[in-house]
Design a protein around this motif. Structure first.
Motif, PDB file in Angstrom:
ATOM      1  N   ILE A 122      73.455  41.167  37.430  1.00  0.00           N
ATOM      2  CA  ILE A 122      72.968  42.157  38.395  1.00  0.00           C
ATOM      3  C   ILE A 122      71.557  41.844  38.885  1.00  0.00           C
ATOM      4  O   ILE A 122      71.301  41.895  40.098  1.00  0.00           O
ATOM      5  CB  ILE A 122      73.043  43.575  37.798  1.00  0.00           C
ATOM      6  CG1 ILE A 122      74.518  43.978  37.609  1.00  0.00           C
ATOM      7  CG2 ILE A 122      72.322  44.592  38.687  1.00  0.00           C
ATOM      8  CD1 ILE A 122      74.699  45.294  36.861  1.00  0.00           C
ATOM      9  N   PHE A 127      71.583  39.234  41.705  1.00  0.00           N
ATOM     10  CA  PHE A 127      72.045  39.763  42.989  1.00  0.00           C
ATOM     11  C   PHE A 127      70.955  40.600  43.653  1.00  0.00           C
ATOM     12  O   PHE A 127      70.750  40.509  44.868  1.00  0.00           O
ATOM     13  CB  PHE A 127      73.306  40.600  42.795  1.00  0.00           C
ATOM     14  CG  PHE A 127      74.514  39.817  42.394  1.00  0.00           C
ATOM     15  CD1 PHE A 127      75.087  38.911  43.268  1.00  0.00           C
ATOM     16  CD2 PHE A 127      75.083  39.968  41.149  1.00  0.00           C
ATOM     17  CE1 PHE A 127      76.207  38.168  42.911  1.00  0.00           C
ATOM     18  CE2 PHE A 127      76.210  39.250  40.771  1.00  0.00           C
ATOM     19  CZ  PHE A 127      76.770  38.349  41.652  1.00  0.00           C
ATOM     20  N   GLU A 128      70.270  41.402  42.863  1.00  0.00           N
ATOM     21  CA  GLU A 128      69.211  42.234  43.421  1.00  0.00           C
ATOM     22  C   GLU A 128      68.038  41.395  43.916  1.00  0.00           C
ATOM     23  O   GLU A 128      67.404  41.725  44.919  1.00  0.00           O
ATOM     24  CB  GLU A 128      68.755  43.253  42.376  1.00  0.00           C
ATOM     25  CG  GLU A 128      69.795  44.346  42.100  1.00  0.00           C
ATOM     26  CD  GLU A 128      70.110  45.171  43.336  1.00  0.00           C
ATOM     27  OE1 GLU A 128      69.195  45.821  43.883  1.00  0.00           O
ATOM     28  OE2 GLU A 128      71.282  45.145  43.774  1.00  0.00           O
ATOM     29  N   ARG A 164      76.265  52.314  39.311  1.00  0.00           N
ATOM     30  CA  ARG A 164      75.533  52.760  40.497  1.00  0.00           C
ATOM     31  C   ARG A 164      75.875  54.222  40.727  1.00  0.00           C
ATOM     32  O   ARG A 164      77.044  54.592  40.820  1.00  0.00           O
ATOM     33  CB  ARG A 164      75.886  51.919  41.728  1.00  0.00           C
ATOM     34  CG  ARG A 164      74.886  52.135  42.876  1.00  0.00           C
ATOM     35  CD  ARG A 164      75.189  51.221  44.044  1.00  0.00           C
ATOM     36  NE  ARG A 164      74.734  49.860  43.868  1.00  0.00           N
ATOM     37  CZ  ARG A 164      73.515  49.412  44.181  1.00  0.00           C
ATOM     38  NH1 ARG A 164      72.594  50.240  44.652  1.00  0.00           N
ATOM     39  NH2 ARG A 164      73.212  48.137  44.024  1.00  0.00           N
ATOM     40  N   LYS A 180      71.963  54.242  43.661  1.00  0.00           N
ATOM     41  CA  LYS A 180      70.939  53.611  42.832  1.00  0.00           C
ATOM     42  C   LYS A 180      71.543  53.060  41.539  1.00  0.00           C
ATOM     43  O   LYS A 180      72.387  53.707  40.919  1.00  0.00           O
ATOM     44  CB  LYS A 180      69.825  54.611  42.499  1.00  0.00           C
ATOM     45  CG  LYS A 180      69.038  55.080  43.719  1.00  0.00           C
ATOM     46  CD  LYS A 180      67.908  56.004  43.317  1.00  0.00           C
ATOM     47  CE  LYS A 180      67.084  56.437  44.531  1.00  0.00           C
ATOM     48  NZ  LYS A 180      65.963  57.329  44.148  1.00  0.00           N
ATOM     49  N   ILE A 181      71.091  51.879  41.132  1.00  0.00           N
ATOM     50  CA  ILE A 181      71.530  51.305  39.869  1.00  0.00           C
ATOM     51  C   ILE A 181      70.881  52.077  38.729  1.00  0.00           C
ATOM     52  O   ILE A 181      69.661  52.246  38.689  1.00  0.00           O
ATOM     53  CB  ILE A 181      71.178  49.811  39.799  1.00  0.00           C
ATOM     54  CG1 ILE A 181      71.946  49.042  40.878  1.00  0.00           C
ATOM     55  CG2 ILE A 181      71.493  49.247  38.415  1.00  0.00           C
ATOM     56  CD1 ILE A 181      71.592  47.574  40.968  1.00  0.00           C
ATOM     57  N   SER A 200      75.936  45.807  41.677  1.00  0.00           N
ATOM     58  CA  SER A 200      75.024  45.457  42.763  1.00  0.00           C
ATOM     59  C   SER A 200      75.778  45.149  44.045  1.00  0.00           C
ATOM     60  O   SER A 200      75.623  45.816  45.060  1.00  0.00           O
ATOM     61  CB  SER A 200      74.167  44.248  42.365  1.00  0.00           C
ATOM     62  OG  SER A 200      73.422  43.772  43.469  1.00  0.00           O
ATOM     63  N   THR A 201      76.661  44.143  44.007  1.00  0.00           N
ATOM     64  CA  THR A 201      77.208  43.585  45.245  1.00  0.00           C
ATOM     65  C   THR A 201      78.159  44.503  45.988  1.00  0.00           C
ATOM     66  O   THR A 201      78.167  44.530  47.226  1.00  0.00           O
ATOM     67  CB  THR A 201      77.925  42.258  44.951  1.00  0.00           C
ATOM     68  OG1 THR A 201      78.903  42.467  43.930  1.00  0.00           O
ATOM     69  CG2 THR A 201      76.946  41.210  44.483  1.00  0.00           C
ATOM     70  N   TYR A 212      78.124  47.551  46.460  1.00  0.00           N
ATOM     71  CA  TYR A 212      77.385  48.525  47.273  1.00  0.00           C
ATOM     72  C   TYR A 212      77.011  47.903  48.617  1.00  0.00           C
ATOM     73  O   TYR A 212      77.171  48.522  49.674  1.00  0.00           O
ATOM     74  CB  TYR A 212      76.139  48.981  46.525  1.00  0.00           C
ATOM     75  CG  TYR A 212      75.268  49.936  47.297  1.00  0.00           C
ATOM     76  CD1 TYR A 212      75.685  51.236  47.553  1.00  0.00           C
ATOM     77  CD2 TYR A 212      74.020  49.541  47.769  1.00  0.00           C
ATOM     78  CE1 TYR A 212      74.881  52.125  48.256  1.00  0.00           C
ATOM     79  CE2 TYR A 212      73.209  50.412  48.469  1.00  0.00           C
ATOM     80  CZ  TYR A 212      73.644  51.706  48.710  1.00  0.00           C
ATOM     81  OH  TYR A 212      72.848  52.579  49.404  1.00  0.00           O
ATOM     82  N   TYR A 213      76.523  46.666  48.586  1.00  0.00           N
ATOM     83  CA  TYR A 213      76.145  45.988  49.829  1.00  0.00           C
ATOM     84  C   TYR A 213      77.386  45.648  50.656  1.00  0.00           C
ATOM     85  O   TYR A 213      77.332  45.631  51.889  1.00  0.00           O
ATOM     86  CB  TYR A 213      75.360  44.713  49.520  1.00  0.00           C
ATOM     87  CG  TYR A 213      74.075  44.978  48.790  1.00  0.00           C
ATOM     88  CD1 TYR A 213      73.016  45.647  49.409  1.00  0.00           C
ATOM     89  CD2 TYR A 213      73.903  44.578  47.468  1.00  0.00           C
ATOM     90  CE1 TYR A 213      71.829  45.904  48.737  1.00  0.00           C
ATOM     91  CE2 TYR A 213      72.720  44.832  46.784  1.00  0.00           C
ATOM     92  CZ  TYR A 213      71.693  45.503  47.419  1.00  0.00           C
ATOM     93  OH  TYR A 213      70.530  45.758  46.744  1.00  0.00           O
ATOM     94  N   THR A 252      77.294  38.859  50.602  1.00  0.00           N
ATOM     95  CA  THR A 252      78.264  38.797  49.522  1.00  0.00           C
ATOM     96  C   THR A 252      79.509  38.110  50.068  1.00  0.00           C
ATOM     97  O   THR A 252      79.712  38.051  51.286  1.00  0.00           O
ATOM     98  CB  THR A 252      78.624  40.197  49.003  1.00  0.00           C
ATOM     99  OG1 THR A 252      79.389  40.878  50.002  1.00  0.00           O
ATOM    100  CG2 THR A 252      77.373  41.018  48.681  1.00  0.00           C
TER     101      THR A 252
END
Length: 353
Positions: free
Chosen positions: A103, A106-107, A181, A185-186, A217-218, A220-221, A331
């Motif tokens: 994670i 990725f962030e 998440r 937010k994580i 993480s990913t 969400y994007y 991604t």
């Protein structure tokens, strides 16, 4: 295709699989790593050029990769190695791919997205089993239920084992918390704080627990879904030990405990055998839910995880070399769509409801 590109960490278990897959696809990457005695024999066997350099600082790395269109980074633990390589790629205007599932990496890539866009390069971590199949599942399910607010993803493997590199990353993270998440937010949570049973296939049901998989993480994007949980299959007895971690997690975080775990990893096999990769399979399950309580559920079956990582990493590298690279942080499914996985021979997906 005459553009130069590099696989860094090519002497590692997964890096070597990627290099061999690249050769099968008619590509000629430059192999690179820290130690000549490890990289040179593989380069000689495959008839490829090689370079030797460490990841001490971005400026020196940039000098080594300056004439490359693309670097596919395969040397972990990525929490330590990814940022300097990303920074170097920004300096040299070189596209960046890696095979992480961590994670924080990725962030980091997301945080550098604006700089990458200005440099007209793409930063895409997670081009392997972490996180191509789950990322494709997230985007596919979002398309089935566009107002989804919650996403659950689970994965399992059958007939295989972890590579040494993956196990080293796990040893590095001993005693650490998990993550989900929540509302975009994580958020830290205890590892295994939730569990359930998942029907990955008609003949394959497994108990799963929450872990900090990269899709926290990913996804969400990729999908915009604000609440995400990720699960992996474990034996129920293992889960009982995991639940006790809240009492002895401090012990697992001690340097000498992690060092002992890493020593044990190094004494074991590098990863699954060729026979295990051929006979094994990976499975992914996903479910989205909206505020009305409506759900959509799907599952997919694909080749064994390390074999899949080599296939999808080279598949994405070929796209980049052909000019199909979107500047900024990306991604896999956001850049190439949810059907990217279905281009892999043997991969199937079905909508369950």
């Amino acid at each position: 295709m005459d553009k130069k590109w590099m696989i860094y960490g090519a002497n590692g278990y997964t890096g070597e699989l990627i290099a061999r897959r690249a050769i099968e696809q008619g590509l000629t990457p430059i192999l690179a790593g820290r130690t000549e005695a490890k990289v040179q024999p593989l380069a000689k066997e495959l008839g490829l050029d090689y370079q030797i350099f460490s990841l001490d600082d971005a400026e020196s790395i940039a000098a080594q990769i300056g004439d490359c269109t693309l670097v596919l980074h395969a040397a972990g633990p990525f929490i330590y190695t990814a940022r300097p390589m990303m920074e170097a790629c920004l300096r040299s205007r070189t596209h960046y791919l890696d095979i992480t599932g961590e994670i924080p990496v990725f962030e980091t890539g997301a945080a550098l997205g604006e700089k990458a866009a200005k440099a007209e390069i793409m930063i895409m971590p997670g081009t392997g089993f972490d996180v191509v199949p789950t990322d494709c599942m997230a985007v596919f399910l979002k398309g089935q239920l566009p107002d989804a607010t919650h996403l659950q993803l689970a994965f399992a493997s059958q007939g295989t084992r972890f590579s040494r590199g993956t196990a080293m990353t796990m040893a590095e993270n001993l005693g650490e918390s998990s993550a989900v998440r929540q509302n975009g937010k994580i958020t830290k949570v205890p590892i295994g704080h939730k569990s359930m049973t998942v029907e990955f296939a008609d003949d394959f049901k497994r108990f799963v627990m929450t872990i900090p998989w990269g899709d926290v993480s990913t996804a969400y994007y990729s999908s915009g879904i604000p609440n995400i949980e990720t699960y992996t299959a474990v034996h129920p007895s293992t889960y009982r030990y995991v639940k006790l971690q809240k009492y002895f997690g401090w012990l697992l975080r001690l340097p000498f405990v992690k060092a002992r775990a890493k020593k044990r990893v190094l004494s074991g096999p590098a990863g699954p055998s060729a026979a295990q990769r051929k006979s094994g399979r990976s499975l992914v399950w996903g479910r989205v839910t909206n505020d009305k309580g409506e759900t959509r559920t799907a599952r997919s079956i694909m080749p064994e995880g390390y074999a899949l990582t080599a296939i999808t990493s080279v598949m994405i590298a070929e796209r980049v070399l052909n000019g199909q690279a979107k500047p900024g942080f990306q991604t896999p499914a956001k850049a190439y769509g949810p059907d990217l996985l279905l281009e892999v021979e043997g991969a199937v997906r079905e909508l369950m409801d």
